[in-house]
Scaffold this motif. Structure first.
Motif, PDB file in Angstrom:
ATOM      1  N   THR A 131     -20.496  -9.372  33.078  1.00 37.58           N
ATOM      2  CA  THR A 131     -20.244 -10.432  32.100  1.00 37.58           C
ATOM      3  C   THR A 131     -19.568 -11.591  32.822  1.00 37.58           C
ATOM      4  OG1 THR A 131     -18.014  -9.649  31.561  1.00 37.58           O
ATOM      5  CG2 THR A 131     -19.869  -8.711  30.286  1.00 37.58           C
ATOM      6  N   TRP A 132     -19.569 -12.756  32.204  1.00 34.23           N
ATOM      7  CA  TRP A 132     -18.881 -13.897  32.794  1.00 34.23           C
ATOM      8  C   TRP A 132     -17.387 -13.580  32.962  1.00 34.23           C
ATOM      9  CZ3 TRP A 132     -18.435 -17.527  35.959  1.00 34.23           C
ATOM     10  CH2 TRP A 132     -17.347 -18.401  35.906  1.00 34.23           C
ATOM     11  N   GLU A 133     -16.797 -12.897  32.023  1.00 35.88           N
ATOM     12  CA  GLU A 133     -15.373 -12.576  32.103  1.00 35.88           C
ATOM     13  C   GLU A 133     -15.083 -11.739  33.349  1.00 35.88           C
ATOM     14  OE1 GLU A 133     -17.194 -12.283  29.239  1.00 35.88           O
ATOM     15  OE2 GLU A 133     -16.342 -14.088  28.332  1.00 35.88           O
ATOM     16  N   GLU A 134     -15.941 -10.766  33.636  1.00 39.70           N
ATOM     17  CA  GLU A 134     -15.764  -9.944  34.843  1.00 39.70           C
ATOM     18  C   GLU A 134     -15.915 -10.789  36.101  1.00 39.70           C
ATOM     19  OE1 GLU A 134     -17.367  -5.522  33.681  1.00 39.70           O
ATOM     20  OE2 GLU A 134     -18.869  -7.126  33.783  1.00 39.70           O
ATOM     21  N   VAL A 135     -16.934 -11.617  36.126  1.00 40.60           N
ATOM     22  CA  VAL A 135     -17.183 -12.472  37.299  1.00 40.60           C
ATOM     23  C   VAL A 135     -16.027 -13.447  37.498  1.00 40.60           C
ATOM     24  CG1 VAL A 135     -18.695 -14.285  38.211  1.00 40.60           C
ATOM     25  CG2 VAL A 135     -19.679 -12.211  37.225  1.00 40.60           C
ATOM     26  N   SER A 136     -15.545 -14.022  36.420  1.00 35.68           N
ATOM     27  CA  SER A 136     -14.453 -14.986  36.507  1.00 35.68           C
ATOM     28  C   SER A 136     -13.200 -14.355  37.117  1.00 35.68           C
ATOM     29  CB  SER A 136     -14.156 -15.545  35.113  1.00 35.68           C
ATOM     30  OG  SER A 136     -13.190 -16.561  35.179  1.00 35.68           O
ATOM     31  N   LYS A 137     -12.898 -13.124  36.717  1.00 37.27           N
ATOM     32  CA  LYS A 137     -11.744 -12.416  37.291  1.00 37.27           C
ATOM     33  C   LYS A 137     -11.938 -12.157  38.787  1.00 37.27           C
ATOM     34  CE  LYS A 137     -10.371 -10.150  33.025  1.00 37.27           C
ATOM     35  NZ  LYS A 137     -10.332  -8.907  32.260  1.00 37.27           N
ATOM     36  N   VAL A 138     -13.157 -11.792  39.173  1.00 33.89           N
ATOM     37  CA  VAL A 138     -13.450 -11.555  40.589  1.00 33.89           C
ATOM     38  C   VAL A 138     -13.300 -12.850  41.384  1.00 33.89           C
ATOM     39  CG1 VAL A 138     -15.325 -10.976  42.197  1.00 33.89           C
ATOM     40  CG2 VAL A 138     -14.884  -9.517  40.224  1.00 33.89           C
ATOM     41  N   ILE A 139     -13.774 -13.961  40.841  1.00 35.05           N
ATOM     42  CA  ILE A 139     -13.628 -15.260  41.512  1.00 35.05           C
ATOM     43  C   ILE A 139     -12.152 -15.575  41.734  1.00 35.05           C
ATOM     44  CG2 ILE A 139     -13.911 -17.756  41.236  1.00 35.05           C
ATOM     45  CD1 ILE A 139     -16.607 -17.117  39.814  1.00 35.05           C
ATOM     46  N   ASP A 140     -11.338 -15.372  40.701  1.00 38.38           N
ATOM     47  CA  ASP A 140      -9.903 -15.641  40.829  1.00 38.38           C
ATOM     48  C   ASP A 140      -9.257 -14.761  41.897  1.00 38.38           C
ATOM     49  OD1 ASP A 140      -9.997 -17.632  38.902  1.00 38.38           O
ATOM     50  OD2 ASP A 140      -9.358 -16.308  37.277  1.00 38.38           O
ATOM     51  N   GLU A 141      -9.632 -13.492  41.923  1.00 38.48           N
ATOM     52  CA  GLU A 141      -9.068 -12.593  42.930  1.00 38.48           C
ATOM     53  C   GLU A 141      -9.532 -12.988  44.333  1.00 38.48           C
ATOM     54  OE1 GLU A 141      -8.571  -7.852  43.970  1.00 38.48           O
ATOM     55  OE2 GLU A 141      -9.426  -8.429  42.041  1.00 38.48           O
TER      56      GLU A 141
END
Length: 106
Positions: free
Chosen positions: A88-98
């Motif tokens: 999901t975008w939410e999962e991808v967004s968290k990975v980008i931040d990390e």
């Protein structure tokens, strides 16, 4: 430049291709017509060069992304593209931040 600069929001993210143009057609993430990128496409935009002069930095970024995904609660089988194409975008967004926090040494 950080990965979040390349994929700032869901509208700039894609699945099923490394990059897409305004018509939704596949394109290389470093092409000027590219407006959407997947995680690998974002890494290619930031770290990959056509002449191969940046391979150590590219490999390091790719490996950092794999380590982040390996610690992700969702199952990861070693293929970044497969993971992100079902995310999901939410999962991808968290990975980008990390990814970016590790790039900045935070």
């Amino acid at each position: 430049m950080l990965l979040r600069d390349v994929i700032p929001d869901e509208a700039s993210w894609c699945q099923g291709a490394f990059g897409r143009d305004t018509d939704g057609k596949e394109c290389h993430p470093r092409e000027s017509s590219c407006v959407k990128r997947c995680l690998i496409g974002g890494l290619q935009f930031l770290y990959f060069t056509y002449d191969g002069g940046n391979m150590d930095e590219w490999r390091s970024a790719r490996d950092r992304m794999k380590r982040i995904l390996e610690s992700n609660p969702r199952i990861f089988y070693g293929n970044i593209s497969e993971w992100q194409d079902t995310a999901t975008w939410e999962e991808v967004s968290k990975v980008i931040d990390e990814f970016d926090s590790k790039a900045k040494g935070i």
